[in-house]
Design an enzyme around this catalytic site. Structure first.
Site, PDB file in Angstrom:
ATOM      1  N   ASP A  99      47.035 -52.540  40.773  1.00 43.20           N
ATOM      2  CA  ASP A  99      47.604 -51.356  41.419  1.00 43.20           C
ATOM      3  C   ASP A  99      48.874 -51.771  42.171  1.00 43.20           C
ATOM      4  OD1 ASP A  99      45.623 -48.633  42.663  1.00 43.20           O
ATOM      5  OD2 ASP A  99      47.818 -48.784  42.634  1.00 43.20           O
ATOM      6  N   ASP A 200      51.257 -46.461  42.045  1.00 45.39           N
ATOM      7  CA  ASP A 200      50.797 -45.504  43.045  1.00 45.39           C
ATOM      8  C   ASP A 200      51.908 -44.495  43.388  1.00 45.39           C
ATOM      9  OD1 ASP A 200      48.774 -44.835  45.122  1.00 45.39           O
ATOM     10  OD2 ASP A 200      50.423 -45.328  46.468  1.00 45.39           O
ATOM     11  N   GLU A 251      50.804 -42.775  38.605  1.00 47.99           N
ATOM     12  CA  GLU A 251      50.124 -41.676  39.302  1.00 47.99           C
ATOM     13  C   GLU A 251      51.196 -40.669  39.695  1.00 47.99           C
ATOM     14  OE1 GLU A 251      48.944 -42.109  43.341  1.00 47.99           O
ATOM     15  OE2 GLU A 251      47.230 -40.801  43.102  1.00 47.99           O
TER      16      GLU A 251
HETATM   17  O1  TEU Z   1      47.142 -41.155  46.259  1.00 49.35           O
HETATM   18  C1  TEU Z   1      48.154 -40.173  46.234  1.00 49.35           C
HETATM   19  C2  TEU Z   1      47.685 -38.984  46.932  1.00 49.35           C
HETATM   20  O2  TEU Z   1      48.441 -38.160  47.354  1.00 49.35           O
HETATM   21  C3  TEU Z   1      46.223 -38.853  47.106  1.00 49.35           C
HETATM   22  O3  TEU Z   1      45.977 -39.368  48.381  1.00 49.35           O
HETATM   23  C4  TEU Z   1      45.821 -37.429  46.940  1.00 49.35           C
HETATM   24  O4  TEU Z   1      46.920 -36.667  46.636  1.00 49.35           O
HETATM   25  C5  TEU Z   1      45.292 -36.911  48.228  1.00 49.35           C
HETATM   26  O5  TEU Z   1      44.191 -37.698  48.571  1.00 49.35           O
HETATM   27  C6  TEU Z   1      44.867 -35.489  47.991  1.00 49.35           C
HETATM   28  O6  TEU Z   1      44.726 -34.886  49.253  1.00 49.35           O
HETATM   29  C7  TEU Z   1      47.577 -42.487  46.207  1.00 49.35           C
HETATM   30  C8  TEU Z   1      46.326 -43.351  46.321  1.00 49.35           C
HETATM   31  O7  TEU Z   1      45.482 -43.088  45.190  1.00 49.35           O
HETATM   32  C9  TEU Z   1      45.644 -42.981  47.606  1.00 49.35           C
HETATM   33  O8  TEU Z   1      44.393 -43.647  47.728  1.00 49.35           O
HETATM   34  C10 TEU Z   1      46.571 -43.375  48.741  1.00 49.35           C
HETATM   35  O9  TEU Z   1      45.988 -42.944  49.966  1.00 49.35           O
HETATM   36  C11 TEU Z   1      47.938 -42.700  48.594  1.00 49.35           C
HETATM   37  O10 TEU Z   1      48.465 -42.762  47.276  1.00 49.35           O
HETATM   38  C12 TEU Z   1      48.946 -43.388  49.487  1.00 49.35           C
HETATM   39  O11 TEU Z   1      49.165 -44.684  48.980  1.00 49.35           O
END
Ligand code: TEU
Length: 554
Positions: A99, A200, A251
């Site tokens: 990641d 991410d 993502e």
């Molecule tokens: O997630 C992107 C993100 O925005 C998610 O947190 C999701 O949109 C949100 O939980 C919905 O309310 C990535 C990672 O997967 C997440 O675990 C991280 O917290 C975030 O980025 C920041 O790095």
């Protein structure tokens, strides 16, 4: 090493190391714990493992706040442990995907520590600093974790941008030195033999440089799919991904089909594939996650149709229901009580028979459920804790309402420790688990699943095999046979030699449906179902489907 399209028939398993397996009694998972479960993953039949961040981090956001990209967090183990994991996984024919979190760093990263309070720091413009406007934040953009997206640095009287927690400072990708640092980080791990990368929130890295107020929303329309995002991705892809033949999955938060056609273009100029989340917002009210409502089934089918037909021949999507940010799908769209097994299998079949690369999130293959917490003190996730404070203490939402919303939507729902057996702490740790384990672990655990040929585990194992055996799953067209039906999701996949049907009842009562006439006469075989099938499965005009029944017919 890089077989051109290995990932188009592959299934990828996501591990959240903190909750996967603790080799000792810390109460948190570690790399040695993952190593001890490689044979289990080989038995399931997955082709690759996506590890969420294991780098040095203060763990404010469980590793998505990185303070050293070149070091393993000692909570997870050593770099030597990681090298052993990589070697043993490769010996088993399992690839490792890491990641990469480069939209932001932890505010404990040495770059930020140098930049904070020092306008002359060589790292100052690694981040995004703005002067106050009328003594306040530079604009009204909001952090995804509640509150404003700007934090003041009192020493220089400038704000820095953080689209997530204030401990996660956004990097300034306009700065070519930042882009070079990213290339160096990814090259370091690719040189070690890592097979690919999950990127991410990678579609947030390009921001509108005048940072305008958003009079229509929370600012995301100025930073998702921003003006230079494709240019940046092509630069990194050319410099690193294409050089090492890395598989990459981006993502994409709040993105569009058109951008994803470009992000995952089959010419490999940017990424191999994308995660998008529109299908996981059908139980949101007006796009707001922090609500509680039944899911919109017709909209779900429309979204699948849009993306399946829109990416076919143009790009490549990840197929998933679960990850470490999403609640467990059997509790969310299925039925985690009376029909847990049937609905877990049906939900799996209904996306695994689509075009794309399926991702299985740890425990999904067991039909693990949300833990149904009842106390705020049970939650650990910064997003959940911040949102409870914002909604209840600041906006006056009743405690009970927010507890019901958290029980359905909190990211901790999927972060409860993996349930390995019916021993104490579900075999996850010899210590006290960092997050409470779901109470149903004595019945729902890997040991029990392996012994039961009718378990969800063996259903997933079969789905993984089918993807390798039946080419139409990978290259077939997509057609929704009953788009208006309010209970049945029936799709057809076709190429010039095969027709596959996957018919799914998404609800808990028996229902009948009529397939389009052209399917009435075909003699077909039932490849897989979650109920015993009559041997002659002629596709008669009427189909009777039992609660949460799925049938895969060829
Ligand atoms: O997630 C992107 C993100 O925005 C998610 O947190 C999701 O949109 C949100 O939980 C919905 O309310 C990535 C990672 O997967 C997440 O675990 C991280 O917290 C975030 O980025 C920041 O790095």
């Amino acid at each position: 090493k890089y077989d051109e399209n290995w990932w188009k028939t592959a299934t990828i398993y996501q591990i959240y190391p903190k909750s996967f397996c603790d080799s000792g009694s810390k109460g948190t998972g570690d790399i040695q714990g993952i190593i001890s479960k490689l044979d289990y993953l080989k038995h399931l039949g997955v082709d690759a493992i996506w590890l969420t961040p294991i780098y040095q981090s203060p763990m404010i956001d469980n590793g998505y706040d990185i303070s050293d990209y070149y070091a393993v967090n000692p909570d997870f183990g050593s770099m030597e442990d990681f090298s052993i994991l990589l070697e043993l996984a490769h010996q088993l024919g399992i690839r490792i995907i890491m990641d990469i979190v480069v939209n932001h760093t932890s505010t404990e990263h040495k770059w930020f520590q140098s930049a904070l309070g020092d306008m002359k720091s060589p790292y100052r413009d690694y981040y995004i600093w703005k002067d106050p406007i009328d003594g306040k934040e530079p604009n009204n953009w909001l952090s995804k974790f509640g509150g404003n997206a700007w934090e003041l640095d009192p020493l220089t009287n400038q704000y820095y941008l953080h689209l997530f927690a204030k401990e996660q400072a956004d990097l300034n990708w306009e700065n070519p030195k930042v882009r070079q640092e990213v290339k160096d980080i990814i090259s370091f791990w690719a040189e070690k033999g890592v097979d690919g990368f999950r990127l991410d929130v990678i579609n947030l890295i390009s921001k509108e440089q005048n940072f305008p107020n958003d009079d229509k929303g929370d600012g995301r329309r100025f930073y998702t799919d921003g003006p230079r995002v494709h240019e940046y991705l092509q630069e990194i892809s050319h410099a690193v991904f294409q050089k090492y033949g890395s598989v990459t999955v981006g993502e994409m938060s709040s993105t569009s089909l058109e951008h994803c056609q470009q992000y995952s273009a089959l010419n490999g100029k940017e990424l191999s594939m994308v995660f998008n989340f529109h299908h996981l917002k059908v139980d949101y009210v007006n796009g707001d996650k922090w609500t509680k409502t039944a899911f919109d089934f017709i909209q779900l089918k429309q979204i699948f149709h849009h993306w399946q037909t829109g990416l076919n021949g143009k790009g490549w999507g990840a197929l998933f229901w679960c990850n470490h940010d999403q609640p467990r799908i059997v509790s969310r769209l299925g039925n985690d009580e009376k029909y847990r097994i049937e609905s877990a299998k049906m939900l799996a079949a209904s996306i695994h028979m689509m075009q794309g690369t399926p991702y299985i999130y740890q425990g999904e293959e067991l039909g693990m459920t949300n833990p149904a917490y009842t106390e705020v003190s049970q939650y650990r996730d910064i997003e959940s804790i911040n949102m409870y404070d914002l909604m209840v203490n600041q906006k006056g939402i009743p405690h009970e309402d927010m507890m019901a919303i958290l029980a359905q939507k909190s990211r901790d729902n999927s972060r409860t420790p993996m349930q390995w057996n019916n021993q104490q702490h579900a075999g996850f740790t010899n210590g006290i688990p960092w997050l409470e384990i779901a109470k149903n672990y004595p019945d729902i655990n890997a040991e029990a699943a392996i012994k039961d040929l009718n378990s969800v585990f063996y259903f997933y194992k079969r789905l993984i095999e089918l993807r390798k055996q039946i080419s139409v799953i990978t290259d077939g067209t997509y057609e929704d046979l009953l788009p208006e039906h309010d209970r049945i999701f029936a799709i057809a996949r076709q190429n010039d030699s095969q027709t596959l049907l996957c018919i799914n009842n998404y609800y808990d009562e028996e229902i009948e449906c009529n397939l389009p006439e052209r399917f009435q006469i075909i003699k077909s075989q039932c490849l897989l179902s979650n109920y015993p099938q009559s041997d002659s499965s002629f596709l008669g005009y009427k189909q009777i489907l039992r609660p949460y029944e799925t049938r895969i017919l060829l």
